[in-house]
Design an enzyme around this catalytic site. Structure first.
Site, PDB file in Angstrom:
ATOM      1  N   HIS A 205      14.040   0.115  -5.084  1.00  0.00           N
ATOM      2  CA  HIS A 205      12.914   0.354  -5.996  1.00  0.00           C
ATOM      3  C   HIS A 205      13.358   0.187  -7.458  1.00  0.00           C
ATOM      4  CE1 HIS A 205       8.787   2.201  -5.303  1.00  0.00           C
ATOM      5  NE2 HIS A 205       8.783   2.052  -6.609  1.00  0.00           N
TER       6      HIS A 205
ATOM      7  N   SER B  16      15.746  -3.174  -0.968  1.00  0.00           N
ATOM      8  CA  SER B  16      15.357  -2.704  -2.299  1.00  0.00           C
ATOM      9  C   SER B  16      15.722  -1.237  -2.461  1.00  0.00           C
ATOM     10  CB  SER B  16      13.839  -2.882  -2.470  1.00  0.00           C
ATOM     11  OG  SER B  16      13.405  -2.373  -3.719  1.00  0.00           O
TER      12      SER B  16
ATOM     13  N   LEU C 252       0.827  -1.213   0.000  1.00  0.00           N
ATOM     14  CA  LEU C 252       0.000   0.000   0.000  1.00  0.00           C
ATOM     15  C   LEU C 252       0.858   1.258   0.000  1.00  0.00           C
ATOM     16  CD1 LEU C 252      -2.994   1.040   0.366  1.00  0.00           C
ATOM     17  CD2 LEU C 252      -2.422   1.266   2.789  1.00  0.00           C
TER      18      LEU C 252
HETATM   19  C1  LIG Z   1       7.171  -0.535 -13.831  1.00  0.00           C
HETATM   20  C2  LIG Z   1       7.461  -0.636 -12.359  1.00  0.00           C
HETATM   21  C3  LIG Z   1       6.506  -0.220 -11.438  1.00  0.00           C
HETATM   22  C4  LIG Z   1       6.765  -0.346 -10.073  1.00  0.00           C
HETATM   23  N1  LIG Z   1       5.795  -0.009  -9.152  1.00  0.00           N
HETATM   24  C5  LIG Z   1       6.008  -0.226  -7.835  1.00  0.00           C
HETATM   25  C6  LIG Z   1       4.958  -0.031  -6.888  1.00  0.00           C
HETATM   26  O1  LIG Z   1       3.836   0.303  -7.223  1.00  0.00           O
HETATM   27  N2  LIG Z   1       5.264  -0.250  -5.580  1.00  0.00           N
HETATM   28  C7  LIG Z   1       6.508  -0.645  -5.162  1.00  0.00           C
HETATM   29  O2  LIG Z   1       6.724  -0.848  -3.956  1.00  0.00           O
HETATM   30  N3  LIG Z   1       7.504  -0.858  -6.045  1.00  0.00           N
HETATM   31  C8  LIG Z   1       7.275  -0.673  -7.355  1.00  0.00           C
HETATM   32  N4  LIG Z   1       8.271  -0.939  -8.253  1.00  0.00           N
HETATM   33  C9  LIG Z   1       9.548  -1.468  -7.765  1.00  0.00           C
HETATM   34  C10 LIG Z   1       9.486  -2.994  -7.740  1.00  0.00           C
HETATM   35  O3  LIG Z   1       8.569  -3.454  -6.804  1.00  0.00           O
HETATM   36  C11 LIG Z   1      10.864  -3.599  -7.420  1.00  0.00           C
HETATM   37  O4  LIG Z   1      11.330  -3.078  -6.203  1.00  0.00           O
HETATM   38  C12 LIG Z   1      11.882  -3.341  -8.508  1.00  0.00           C
HETATM   39  O5  LIG Z   1      11.293  -3.493  -9.784  1.00  0.00           O
HETATM   40  C13 LIG Z   1      13.044  -4.296  -8.372  1.00  0.00           C
HETATM   41  O6  LIG Z   1      14.022  -4.060  -9.321  1.00  0.00           O
HETATM   42  P1  LIG Z   1      14.103  -4.846 -10.721  1.00  0.00           P
HETATM   43  O7  LIG Z   1      13.044  -4.229 -11.589  1.00  0.00           O
HETATM   44  O8  LIG Z   1      15.458  -4.523 -11.195  1.00  0.00           O
HETATM   45  O9  LIG Z   1      13.826  -6.280 -10.437  1.00  0.00           O
HETATM   46  C14 LIG Z   1       8.025  -0.831  -9.628  1.00  0.00           C
HETATM   47  C15 LIG Z   1       8.974  -1.235 -10.572  1.00  0.00           C
HETATM   48  C16 LIG Z   1       8.701  -1.163 -11.916  1.00  0.00           C
HETATM   49  C17 LIG Z   1       9.736  -1.651 -12.900  1.00  0.00           C
END
Ligand SMILES: Cc1cc2nc3c(=O)[nH]c(=O)nc-3n(C[C@H](O)[C@H](O)[C@H](O)COP(=O)(O)O)c2cc1C
Length: 362
Positions: free
Chosen positions: A240, A238, A129
């Site tokens: 992100h 992470s 969330l």
């Molecule tokens: C298109 C996209 C949208 C994302 N949206 C969210 C989100 O809504 N909430 C969140 O906690 N992380 C979000 N993330 C981060 C991912 O949960 C994750 O931490 C991240 O993609 C990990 O890195 P990687 O893409 O190299 O595997 C997003 C990542 C991407 C690529």
């Protein structure tokens, strides 16, 4: 759809299915994209020092997280606006995760909403969330998360403010979840509640609700320790995917100190740059219980919805099995840090450097 032979083919298919705006939203990151590249560079720099002459005739890839069985040690992290990649969005990911046997963390920033997904698709999942309301609103959301049968609740703590993603800004791209019906930016209105989130929020949730809590976005071992002291159930390392603070440490580099700080008291999940089976094995060698694969999930969804996600997970599982057997370890739970060493990456890393054959004519 789901009939590609390699993960490289999956990426090609995904790119051919997406327009440039959605593609750049998927692969892009914040500012100079240094955090993104550093994630991948660090993964590319860890090399195996395998063991030989071990019986690996029966390799076991399963593990457990939050009381759930995972067929491979992988979670599908929250992806906002995932409906840009496959029309059924969070429900498609839920279906693939349930059918294959991994855990999905559903973003609050995608469609359908968490209650619809819970009704549509059986199977354990976690709800992530973003705070867009006050404490009474948060309490109501958590009560509804529990009532919908979610196995856990996830707070993303690295998104106090939304970053500047230059690819999106330069193209005037607005993520689907933030668009109005006419394509303009949705007015989120009022206070930025995400930026008011503190350790008190964590204490409040742990004190009031009986649902396992994941804190996502941990990089500093002191914060990891604080999570454990606050009763957090899973510490999630992470940055992100490099989409928030630029120039962070690579997640896999932050992992060993976090694992040491947590000292086995709760599981540690890591994401950031993980794309291949060997990457997953590296994460487990360095102490993670499971690895999150965000862009992998989004690329698989874009390659052809549920069938493509199932195909991608099956290829990933095979890569994990092979890497496991060839490191001389029969069970993912027995991986350890002596199996890896840090060297120089072979060449400059980027979002897709796990797929070097993309640049070749195959
Ligand atoms: C298109 C996209 C949208 C994302 N949206 C969210 C989100 O809504 N909430 C969140 O906690 N992380 C979000 N993330 C981060 C991912 O949960 C994750 O931490 C991240 O993609 C990990 O890195 P990687 O893409 O190299 O595997 C997003 C990542 C991407 C690529």
């Amino acid at each position: 759809m789901g009939d590609f032979k390699t993960l490289t083919d999956m990426v090609r298919l995904a790119q051919s299915n997406l327009d440039k705006g959605d593609w750049d939203y998927l692969v892009g990151a914040a500012d100079t994209e240094a955090s993104l590249r550093r994630n991948r560079a660090a993964l590319d720099a860890w090399a195996f020092v395998p063991r030989i002459l071990q019986d690996v005739s029966n390799v076991r890839t399963a593990t457990r997280l939050l009381g759930q069985n995972l067929r491979i040690p992988v979670v599908l992290p929250p992806i906002g606006s995932v409906q840009a990649f496959t029309p059924d969005g969070g429900s498609a990911v839920a279906q693939a995760a349930a059918e294959f046997g991994v855990l999905q963390i559903l973003s609050s920033s995608c469609s359908p909403d968490f209650e619809t997904v819970a009704k549509d698709v059986l199977g354990p999942r976690v709800y992530q969330l973003y705070l867009t309301g006050d404490q009474a609103w948060l309490d109501d959301q958590i009560e509804r998360t529990i009532a919908s049968g979610y196995a856990g609740f996830c707070l993303t703590a690295d998104t106090q403010v939304y970053s500047r993603r230059e690819r999106d800004i330069m193209q005037g791209y607005i993520p689907m979840q933030a668009r109005t019906a006419t394509g303009t930016m949705l007015d989120q209105g009022g206070a930025n509640y995400q930026s008011t989130m503190t350790w008190d929020t964590v204490a409040h949730i742990k004190g009031k609700f009986d649902i396992p809590l994941i804190v996502k976005g941990v990089l500093n071992p002191d914060d990891a320790k604080r999570c454990v002291d606050a009763g957090v159930d899973v510490v999630y390392v992470s940055n992100h995917g490099g989409r928030q603070l630029d120039h962070t440490v690579a997640c896999i580099d932050a992992l060993p100190d976090v694992v040491a700080a947590v000292d086995g008291q709760v599981p540690v999940v890591v994401d950031g740059g993980f794309m291949r089976g060997a990457d997953v094995i590296k994460g487990l060698c360095l102490g993670a219980t499971a690895v999150g694969m965000g862009r992998f999930e989004a690329l698989a969804a874009a390659a052809g919805g549920v069938p493509a996600m199932l195909r991608a997970l099956t290829i990933l599982e095979r890569e994990i099995q092979i890497s496991l057997a060839l490191t001389g370890i029969a069970d993912v739970c027995d991986l350890h840090a002596d199996l890896v060493t840090r060297l120089q990456p072979l060449r400059p890393s980027h979002a897709l450097s796990a797929f070097p054959l993309l640049e070749e004519d195959y």
